[in-house]
Design a protein around this motif. Structure first.
Motif, short mmCIF file in Angstrom:
data_model
loop_
_atom_site.label_atom_id
_atom_site.label_comp_id
_atom_site.label_asym_id
_atom_site.label_seq_id
_atom_site.Cartn_x
_atom_site.Cartn_y
_atom_site.Cartn_z
N GLU A 1 -67.28 10.84 51.79
CA GLU A 1 -66.38 11.71 51.04
C GLU A 1 -64.98 11.08 50.94
OE1 GLU A 1 -66.19 15.83 52.25
OE2 GLU A 1 -64.15 16.01 51.48
N ASP A 2 -64.48 10.57 52.06
CA ASP A 2 -63.17 9.92 52.04
C ASP A 2 -63.19 8.68 51.17
OD1 ASP A 2 -62.26 11.85 53.75
OD2 ASP A 2 -61.97 10.54 55.47
N TYR A 3 -64.27 7.93 51.25
CA TYR A 3 -64.38 6.71 50.44
C TYR A 3 -64.31 7.02 48.95
CZ TYR A 3 -66.51 2.67 48.16
OH TYR A 3 -66.76 1.61 47.31
N GLU A 4 -65.07 8.01 48.51
CA GLU A 4 -65.08 8.36 47.08
C GLU A 4 -63.72 8.88 46.62
OE1 GLU A 4 -68.30 11.08 46.61
OE2 GLU A 4 -69.84 9.56 46.98
N ARG A 5 -63.05 9.63 47.49
CA ARG A 5 -61.73 10.15 47.11
C ARG A 5 -60.70 9.02 47.10
NH1 ARG A 5 -62.00 14.96 49.53
NH2 ARG A 5 -62.71 15.80 47.56
N ALA A 6 -60.77 8.14 48.08
CA ALA A 6 -59.82 7.02 48.14
C ALA A 6 -60.00 6.07 46.96
CB ALA A 6 -60.00 6.26 49.46
N GLU A 7 -61.21 6.00 46.42
CA GLU A 7 -61.47 5.15 45.26
C GLU A 7 -60.67 5.59 44.04
OE1 GLU A 7 -64.81 2.48 44.54
OE2 GLU A 7 -62.87 2.09 45.49
N THR A 8 -60.21 6.83 44.02
CA THR A 8 -59.41 7.33 42.90
C THR A 8 -57.93 7.02 43.09
OG1 THR A 8 -59.00 9.54 43.85
CG2 THR A 8 -61.05 9.22 42.62
N PHE A 9 -57.55 6.51 44.27
CA PHE A 9 -56.15 6.19 44.55
C PHE A 9 -55.81 4.80 43.98
CE2 PHE A 9 -56.25 8.83 48.75
CZ PHE A 9 -56.36 9.99 48.00
N ASN A 10 -54.53 4.58 43.81
CA ASN A 10 -54.06 3.31 43.25
C ASN A 10 -53.78 2.30 44.38
OD1 ASN A 10 -53.15 1.43 41.38
ND2 ASN A 10 -51.06 2.22 41.42
N VAL A 11 -54.84 1.91 45.09
CA VAL A 11 -54.71 0.94 46.17
C VAL A 11 -54.49 -0.46 45.58
CG1 VAL A 11 -55.90 -0.12 48.14
CG2 VAL A 11 -56.17 2.33 47.67
N ARG A 12 -53.65 -1.27 46.23
CA ARG A 12 -53.31 -2.60 45.71
C ARG A 12 -54.54 -3.50 45.53
NH1 ARG A 12 -48.24 -3.88 49.72
NH2 ARG A 12 -46.59 -2.80 48.57
N ASP A 13 -55.42 -3.51 46.54
CA ASP A 13 -56.56 -4.42 46.49
C ASP A 13 -57.87 -3.66 46.42
OD1 ASP A 13 -58.37 -6.47 46.64
OD2 ASP A 13 -57.62 -7.32 48.50
N LYS A 14 -58.31 -3.07 47.55
CA LYS A 14 -59.61 -2.42 47.53
C LYS A 14 -59.73 -1.34 48.60
CE LYS A 14 -61.55 -6.14 50.38
NZ LYS A 14 -62.61 -7.19 50.47
N VAL A 15 -60.73 -0.48 48.40
CA VAL A 15 -61.10 0.54 49.37
C VAL A 15 -62.42 0.12 50.00
CG1 VAL A 15 -61.72 2.96 49.74
CG2 VAL A 15 -59.95 2.35 48.06
N VAL A 16 -62.52 0.24 51.31
CA VAL A 16 -63.71 -0.18 52.05
C VAL A 16 -64.25 0.99 52.85
CG1 VAL A 16 -64.61 -1.76 53.81
CG2 VAL A 16 -62.83 -2.54 52.23
N LYS A 17 -65.57 1.10 52.93
CA LYS A 17 -66.18 2.12 53.79
C LYS A 17 -66.85 1.44 54.98
CE LYS A 17 -69.86 5.48 54.20
NZ LYS A 17 -71.21 5.81 53.73
N VAL A 18 -66.49 1.87 56.17
CA VAL A 18 -67.12 1.41 57.41
C VAL A 18 -67.67 2.64 58.10
CG1 VAL A 18 -66.78 0.29 59.64
CG2 VAL A 18 -65.53 -0.53 57.63
N ASN A 19 -68.93 2.63 58.48
CA ASN A 19 -69.55 3.81 59.08
C ASN A 19 -69.09 4.03 60.51
OD1 ASN A 19 -71.13 4.64 56.85
ND2 ASN A 19 -72.58 3.00 57.27
N GLY A 20 -67.89 4.59 60.67
CA GLY A 20 -67.37 4.88 62.00
C GLY A 20 -66.90 3.62 62.72
N VAL A 21 -66.44 3.81 63.95
CA VAL A 21 -65.92 2.67 64.70
C VAL A 21 -67.02 1.86 65.34
CG1 VAL A 21 -63.67 3.69 65.12
CG2 VAL A 21 -65.53 4.21 66.67
#
Length: 231
Positions: A159-179
């Motif tokens: 959910e966070d990944y999909e929402r962050a994908e709509t933000f104007n991030v300089r390079d990229k959004v990455v999803k990591v499954n927890g720590v």
């Protein structure tokens, strides 16, 4: 020598989740510094804080205390932390890796005019489906605006990944499954044999499936996303 800064609201965030990151950066030839609040005990103790400082000293890691609060109502501490962070932004770091909502916000504001690459790990946005309206009114616009000062935004659930994908991030959004953890360190040789005493205590049979979850179970972290394809 290349320089990196690990930045978080509280020391326990660095101690529990980022020591491996520090060691990786050291192995890559970086000089690593740490900036966080060493006085907020939250989920730790005085003894653990002193042990953490010793670990940093043994790794030749310098550290800075910032009075970053966990509540946005503590305006004085926020202003002081921002001023100290601005001084850190003048140290010509090659990269800064920030964590925690308030800490990451202060960090990105302080470094916004620097040439430092900014990595932000969001350990669960406070604005999620079903979150209180005040969370959306406060944290959503902050994260959306500060994304423009973020080179890489790391999320830990879908959910966070999909929402962050709509933000104007300089390079990229990455999803990591927890720590994540190295489960091999905890696996017994005879792990197929279940603890009969534990089964009896829980009123379970040998055919029952037992799942163990270690960590903070909160809605914003979406702990069920690892098991539900719809997340």
């Amino acid at each position: 020598m290349k320089k990196a800064l690990m930045y978080a609201s509280v020391a326990s965030m660095i101690d529990m989740f980022n020591m491996n990151n520090i060691e990786i950066l050291k192995d890559l030839g970086y000089q690593v510094d740490v900036a966080c609040n060493f006085e907020d005990r939250s989920t730790t103790t005085d003894a653990k804080i002193e042990a953490f400082k010793k670990k940093l000293h043994d790794l030749d890691v310098s550290y800075y205390h910032l009075p970053i609060p966990r509540q946005i109502s503590k305006v004085g501490d926020i202003i002081k932390s921002y001023q100290l962070s601005k001084r850190l932004s003048e140290k010509d770091y090659d990269l800064v890796h920030c964590h925690s909502p308030i800490g990451a916000a202060l960090c990105r504001l302080a470094f916004r005019r620097s040439k430092t690459k900014v990595i932000y790990t969001a350990h669960g946005f406070h604005f999620y489906d079903g979150a209180p309206l005040k969370n959306w009114l406060i944290f959503y616009p902050v994260e959306k605006i500060l994304a423009r000062y973020t080179d890489i935004l790391i999320t830990i659930n879908q959910e966070d990944y999909e929402r962050a994908e709509t933000f104007n991030v300089r390079d990229k959004v990455v999803k990591v499954n927890g720590v994540g953890i190295d489960t091999s360190k905890f696996k017994e040789k005879n792990y197929e044999k279940k603890n009969l005493q534990l089964l009896n205590d829980l009123n379970l049979s040998e055919n029952d499936v037992i799942l163990t979850s270690v960590g903070q179970l909160s809605k914003r972290k979406k702990p069920s996303c690892g098991y539900r394809s719809s997340c």
